[in-house]
Design an enzyme around this catalytic site. Sequence first.
Site, PDB file in Angstrom:
ATOM      1  N   CYS A   1       4.716  23.704 -28.416  1.00  0.00           N
ATOM      2  CA  CYS A   1       3.273  23.445 -28.433  1.00  0.00           C
ATOM      3  C   CYS A   1       3.049  21.956 -28.670  1.00  0.00           C
ATOM      4  O   CYS A   1       3.146  21.486 -29.805  1.00  0.00           O
ATOM      5  CB  CYS A   1       2.578  24.270 -29.512  1.00  0.00           C
ATOM      6  SG  CYS A   1       0.826  23.898 -29.661  1.00  0.00           S
ATOM      7  N   GLY A   2       2.728  21.234 -27.600  1.00  0.00           N
ATOM      8  CA  GLY A   2       2.512  19.807 -27.736  1.00  0.00           C
ATOM      9  C   GLY A   2       1.253  19.454 -28.492  1.00  0.00           C
ATOM     10  O   GLY A   2       1.252  18.552 -29.330  1.00  0.00           O
TER      11      GLY A   2
ATOM     12  N   ASP B   1      -6.024  26.774 -22.264  1.00  0.00           N
ATOM     13  CA  ASP B   1      -5.910  25.584 -23.094  1.00  0.00           C
ATOM     14  C   ASP B   1      -7.080  24.648 -22.827  1.00  0.00           C
ATOM     15  O   ASP B   1      -7.330  24.251 -21.685  1.00  0.00           O
ATOM     16  CB  ASP B   1      -4.587  24.878 -22.794  1.00  0.00           C
ATOM     17  CG  ASP B   1      -4.143  23.948 -23.902  1.00  0.00           C
ATOM     18  OD1 ASP B   1      -5.021  23.359 -24.560  1.00  0.00           O
ATOM     19  OD2 ASP B   1      -2.924  23.809 -24.107  1.00  0.00           O
TER      20      ASP B   1
ATOM     21  N   GLY C   1       0.057  19.892 -24.046  1.00  0.00           N
ATOM     22  CA  GLY C   1       1.094  18.908 -24.325  1.00  0.00           C
ATOM     23  C   GLY C   1       2.431  19.212 -23.681  1.00  0.00           C
ATOM     24  O   GLY C   1       2.974  18.391 -22.921  1.00  0.00           O
ATOM     25  N   SER C   2       2.984  20.390 -23.969  1.00  0.00           N
ATOM     26  CA  SER C   2       4.270  20.732 -23.353  1.00  0.00           C
ATOM     27  C   SER C   2       4.103  20.957 -21.860  1.00  0.00           C
ATOM     28  O   SER C   2       5.026  20.710 -21.072  1.00  0.00           O
ATOM     29  CB  SER C   2       4.883  21.956 -24.039  1.00  0.00           C
ATOM     30  OG  SER C   2       3.979  23.038 -24.067  1.00  0.00           O
TER      31      SER C   2
END
Length: 331
Positions: A89-90, A251, A256-257
């Site tokens: 999870c970025g 999201d 991020g990822s």
Amino acid sequence: MQVGVVDYHTGGEPFRIVVSGGPEIAGASVADRREYARHSDDVDVFRKLLVNEPRGHADMYGGFLVPPDDEGADLGVLFWHKDGYSTACGHGTIALGAWALATGLVTGPETGVTPVVIDVPSGRVTALVHRVDGAIQQIGFRNVPAYVVARGIEVETARGTVYADISFGGAFYASVRAESVGLAVTAEHYGELVALGCEVKWALNETDWVRHPTDNRLDGLYGTILYDDLGRHDTGPHQRNLTVFADGEADRSPCGSGTSARLALVADEGLIGAGEILRHDSIVGSTFWGRIVENAADGVITEIEGTAYETGRSTFTLDPADELGTGFVLR
């Protein structure tokens, strides 16, 4: 039961950090603890309490703080959402970087960059917190290697055949160009994008394309990235996306990822050169900036930069007489 949390948002996507009253989660590593949590009703009652209505919502996201794998990291974390536990999870990593400095868990110069090393289920990542006179300006994170798995995988959907490119950025993602099915990454198409994202995810989730080469705990398609190519900005390519993960969560940030996974594909397409930066926008207008910092034997090392802000602090309770218990989800 009483559980204390600090809430952040990263580019509009929530991240709820459990800071007190959380569960005991056994395991020799963060990856092991994720497996324990996935199969433990005693742990999962906490996730449900914090993500379900009336204390949360169907798009809530958060994490349990756990010990790191060894002394080389500052903390460990298990990421969760309404349907379970993520491998990466970025946006949560960015929020944890801000939280770690705000709480004094990690200290650094008032002006400069402070690394916050975090063990997550997919490996060790580093948040890079940029401050000026003590004020956080932006936060980056350096991810595990990202790589391309396959291109042009045919998926039959209600909108016809779509072609998905699969890549890894701490989790497996399928990228589909929204324009290819007559959509755009805008709020007016939100429902259609989510529906398509779910179709693609479940069509590919059990396939060999999304089997991790060394760790089957990372198997499965985490999300579908529906994207628009917006050409170029001053220093590199410009894209916008909506990432649909779990069973229909969307999201709000540029993911991020997922941005890391997109960078592997963008580089493979020759769309980003040395020193260039991917501008990656979300459906709500927030932006992550992504770049490739080095090549690795198993992919590319990426750095994704955004912002995170605290939005509140709460103590959630569960009355044993509450007939709704840990809550519900209407979607």
